[in-house]
Design an enzyme around this catalytic site. Structure first.
Site, PDB file in Angstrom:
ATOM      1  CD  GLU A 262      10.800  -7.156   6.266  1.00  0.00           C
ATOM      2  OE1 GLU A 262      11.292  -8.147   6.849  1.00  0.00           O
ATOM      3  OE2 GLU A 262      10.143  -6.281   6.844  1.00  0.00           O
TER       4      GLU A 262
ATOM      5  NE  ARG B 276       9.777   6.286   8.976  1.00  0.00           N
ATOM      6  CZ  ARG B 276       8.810   6.152   8.058  1.00  0.00           C
ATOM      7  NH1 ARG B 276       8.865   5.153   7.184  1.00  0.00           N
ATOM      8  NH2 ARG B 276       7.814   6.997   8.028  1.00  0.00           N
TER       9      ARG B 276
ATOM     10  NE  ARG C  98       3.791   6.708   1.625  1.00  0.00           N
ATOM     11  CZ  ARG C  98       4.073   5.509   2.089  1.00  0.00           C
ATOM     12  NH1 ARG C  98       4.669   4.616   1.343  1.00  0.00           N
ATOM     13  NH2 ARG C  98       3.746   5.183   3.324  1.00  0.00           N
TER      14      ARG C  98
ATOM     15  CE1 TYR D  41       8.725   5.347   3.361  1.00  0.00           C
ATOM     16  CE2 TYR D  41       7.041   7.058   3.258  1.00  0.00           C
ATOM     17  CZ  TYR D  41       7.580   5.942   3.874  1.00  0.00           C
ATOM     18  OH  TYR D  41       6.991   5.411   4.997  1.00  0.00           O
TER      19      TYR D  41
ATOM     20  CB  ALA E  65       1.355   0.407   6.641  1.00  0.00           C
TER      21      ALA E  65
ATOM     22  N   PRO F  19       0.793  -1.230   0.000  1.00  0.00           N
ATOM     23  CG  PRO F  19      -0.108  -1.106   2.125  1.00  0.00           C
ATOM     24  CD  PRO F  19       0.534  -2.062   1.174  1.00  0.00           C
ATOM     25  CG  ASN F  20      -0.273   4.248   1.267  1.00  0.00           C
ATOM     26  OD1 ASN F  20      -1.262   4.729   0.719  1.00  0.00           O
ATOM     27  ND2 ASN F  20      -0.302   3.718   2.465  1.00  0.00           N
TER      28      ASN F  20
ATOM     29  CG  ASN G  22       8.412  -1.718   0.709  1.00  0.00           C
ATOM     30  OD1 ASN G  22       7.778  -1.816   1.759  1.00  0.00           O
ATOM     31  ND2 ASN G  22       9.012  -0.599   0.324  1.00  0.00           N
TER      32      ASN G  22
ATOM     33  CG  HIS H 246      10.959  -1.971   4.993  1.00  0.00           C
ATOM     34  ND1 HIS H 246       9.593  -1.962   4.805  1.00  0.00           N
ATOM     35  CD2 HIS H 246      11.254  -3.124   5.620  1.00  0.00           C
ATOM     36  CE1 HIS H 246       9.093  -3.073   5.305  1.00  0.00           C
ATOM     37  NE2 HIS H 246      10.081  -3.800   5.802  1.00  0.00           N
TER      38      HIS H 246
HETATM   39  C1  DQA Z   1       8.045   1.337   4.149  1.00  0.00           C
HETATM   40  C2  DQA Z   1       8.051   1.556   5.669  1.00  0.00           C
HETATM   41  C3  DQA Z   1       6.673   1.321   6.261  1.00  0.00           C
HETATM   42  O1  DQA Z   1       6.690   1.539   7.659  1.00  0.00           O
HETATM   43  C4  DQA Z   1       5.675   2.277   5.646  1.00  0.00           C
HETATM   44  O2  DQA Z   1       4.380   2.016   6.138  1.00  0.00           O
HETATM   45  C5  DQA Z   1       5.695   2.250   4.156  1.00  0.00           C
HETATM   46  C6  DQA Z   1       6.982   2.199   3.473  1.00  0.00           C
HETATM   47  C7  DQA Z   1       9.392   1.709   3.511  1.00  0.00           C
HETATM   48  O3  DQA Z   1       9.619   1.298   2.378  1.00  0.00           O
HETATM   49  O4  DQA Z   1      10.204   2.415   4.123  1.00  0.00           O
HETATM   50  O5  DQA Z   1       4.661   2.356   3.503  1.00  0.00           O
HETATM   51  O6  DQA Z   1       7.784  -0.024   3.884  1.00  0.00           O
END
Ligand code: DQA
Length: 156
Positions: free
Chosen positions: A98, A107, A18, A23, A77, A10-11, A74, A100
């Protein structure tokens, strides 16, 4: 030819605009194009999937069985909340890397726990878009060693 599925949650479709201070300004399309080039230079093939929905992500992970050799994910959230996503990854029994963009351990406290980490070979966090390249290198290295050894499952 080795095939890796790259899953974004998501996102992450909004990358580039964003919260650029967290990011960066690179878009998901740019990350995917860069990765595809790297994969081609390593003689591997990639498939990409992004969804904002937990169910769609789970379906894509299920469909990877028998089709791809590893999953780079990735989960956004959902990393911190989704037992269902963790179970899906465990169920398909493929090596999981995994990723990020941000360093989730530096964080908010709620980002420090990852359900994905329990079923991943390892976690790459905090290197921005470059983390996806590291993940692909890690996945291919693992798969090539497994092929060379004739073993299944993660090798040290
Ligand atoms: C994320 C870190 C997550 O905590 C966050 O909710 C994201 C992006 C990252 O790539 O840093 O959506 O996965």
């Amino acid at each position: 030819m080795l095939s890796v599925l790259v899953v974004n949650g998501p996102n992450l479709n909004l990358l580039g605009t964003r919260q650029p201070e967290v990011y960066g300004r690179v878009t998901l399309a740019e990350i995917e194009a860069d990765l595809a080039q790297l994969a081609a230079s390593r003689g591997a093939t990639l498939a990409f999937f992004q969804s904002n929905g937990e169910g769609a992500l789970i379906d894509a992970i299920h469909a990877a069985r028998g089709k791809h050799d590893a999953i780079i994910i990735n989960a956004g959230a959902y990393t911190h909340s989704s037992i269902a996503l963790m179970d899906a990854l465990a169920a398909v029994d493929l090596p999981v890397i995994e990723v990020h963009l941000s360093n989730i351990h530096a964080r908010e406290t709620f980002r420090r726990h990852s359900y994905i980490a329990r079923v991943a070979v390892g976690q790459i966090t905090g290197f921005g878009p470059f983390g996806y390249r590291l993940a692909l290198e890690a996945a291919l290295d693992l798969l090539e060693r497994q092929t060379a050894n004739g073993t299944k499952g993660p090798t040290p």
